[in-house]
Design a protein around this motif. Structure first.
Motif, PDB file in Angstrom:
ATOM      1  N   ALA A   1     -42.340  74.674  29.261  1.00  0.00           N
ATOM      2  CA  ALA A   1     -43.859  74.706  29.614  1.00  0.00           C
ATOM      3  C   ALA A   1     -43.328  73.700  30.732  1.00  0.00           C
ATOM      4  N   PRO A   2     -43.678  73.401  31.648  1.00  0.00           N
ATOM      5  CA  PRO A   2     -43.697  72.401  33.255  1.00  0.00           C
ATOM      6  C   PRO A   2     -45.329  71.026  32.782  1.00  0.00           C
TER       7      PRO A   2
ATOM      8  N   PHE B   1     -53.236  72.976  38.652  1.00  0.00           N
ATOM      9  CA  PHE B   1     -53.353  71.289  38.715  1.00  0.00           C
ATOM     10  C   PHE B   1     -52.207  70.889  39.398  1.00  0.00           C
ATOM     11  N   THR B   2     -52.549  69.573  40.061  1.00  0.00           N
ATOM     12  CA  THR B   2     -50.816  69.156  40.466  1.00  0.00           C
ATOM     13  C   THR B   2     -50.201  68.382  40.442  1.00  0.00           C
TER      14      THR B   2
ATOM     15  N   GLN C   1     -44.286  74.662  41.465  1.00  0.00           N
ATOM     16  CA  GLN C   1     -43.349  74.410  41.426  1.00  0.00           C
ATOM     17  C   GLN C   1     -42.356  72.958  40.822  1.00  0.00           C
ATOM     18  N   GLN C   2     -43.569  72.210  39.966  1.00  0.00           N
ATOM     19  CA  GLN C   2     -42.610  71.669  38.464  1.00  0.00           C
ATOM     20  C   GLN C   2     -41.988  72.825  37.638  1.00  0.00           C
ATOM     21  N   LYS C   3     -42.624  73.243  37.225  1.00  0.00           N
ATOM     22  CA  LYS C   3     -41.839  74.100  36.606  1.00  0.00           C
ATOM     23  C   LYS C   3     -40.250  74.522  37.047  1.00  0.00           C
ATOM     24  N   TYR C   4     -40.106  74.952  38.590  1.00  0.00           N
ATOM     25  CA  TYR C   4     -38.964  75.755  39.217  1.00  0.00           C
ATOM     26  C   TYR C   4     -37.898  73.747  38.880  1.00  0.00           C
TER      27      TYR C   4
ATOM     28  N   GLU D   1     -33.616  71.518  36.788  1.00  0.00           N
ATOM     29  CA  GLU D   1     -32.816  70.230  35.810  1.00  0.00           C
ATOM     30  C   GLU D   1     -32.143  70.822  34.731  1.00  0.00           C
ATOM     31  N   ARG D   2     -32.378  71.731  34.113  1.00  0.00           N
ATOM     32  CA  ARG D   2     -32.057  71.932  32.832  1.00  0.00           C
ATOM     33  C   ARG D   2     -31.014  73.099  33.460  1.00  0.00           C
TER      34      ARG D   2
END
Length: 125
Positions: free
Chosen positions: A26-27, A49-50, A69-72, A77-78
C-alpha cells in the motif's frame, strides 16, 4: 579466499530480496502528507492525498507525489530490489558452481561432498 567472492554476493542477494519483500504494498508517505482538504494527515495514504517527498523541517521538499505516483514508485522500488537480489544470487551461485567444478573449494567443504566412485577391477570393462 575465492569462496568469499561468491558467498558475499549470495548473502547480499538474499538480503536484497528480503528488502524487496519488506517494501509495503500500500502506498506509504515517508514525508509530509496532506489530505484532499490540504490539511496534514498522519493516517495511511489514500486517493486525493499528496505526499511531499524528502520533506525537511525547514519547509523544503524535493517534490510531490499523488497516491498513484507514490504507489508506482514503490512498485518500481520493489521490482528493483527483486532484480538486484536475483542478479546477486545468480552471480554467487554461478561462481560457487564454477569453483566447485574446478576443485577450488576448501578441503573442509570438499570432504563433505560426495565423491564420484572410481571403477574397481571387477567393474572395469
Amino acid at each position: 579466499m575465492f569462496l568469499v567472492l561468491f558467498l558475499l554476493p549470495l548473502a547480499w542477494g538474499l538480503i536484497t530480496l528480503a528488502q524487496g519483500r519488506a517494501t509495503p504494498v500500500a502506498p506509504h508517505c515517508d514525508g509530509l502528507q496532506l489530505g484532499a482538504d490540504g490539511e496534514e494527515t498522519p493516517s495511511r495514504m489514500r486517493r486525493g492525498f499528496t505526499c511531499y517527498i524528502d520533506y525537511s523541517l525547514d519547509g523544503r521538499s524535493a517534490g510531490t507525489r499523488t497516491y498513484d505516483q507514490q504507489k508506482y514508485a514503490q512498485e518500481r522500488e520493489r521490482s528493483r530490489y527483486y532484480l538486484h537480489g536475483t542478479l546477486y544470487i545468480a552471480y554467487g551461485t554461478a561462481g560457487l558452481v564454477v569453483l566447485a567444478s574446478a576443485g577450488g573449494l576448501p578441503h573442509t567443504i570438499r570432504r563433505r561432498l560426495p565423491h564420484p566412485r572410481r571403477p574397481t577391477p571387477a567393474t572395469r570393462p
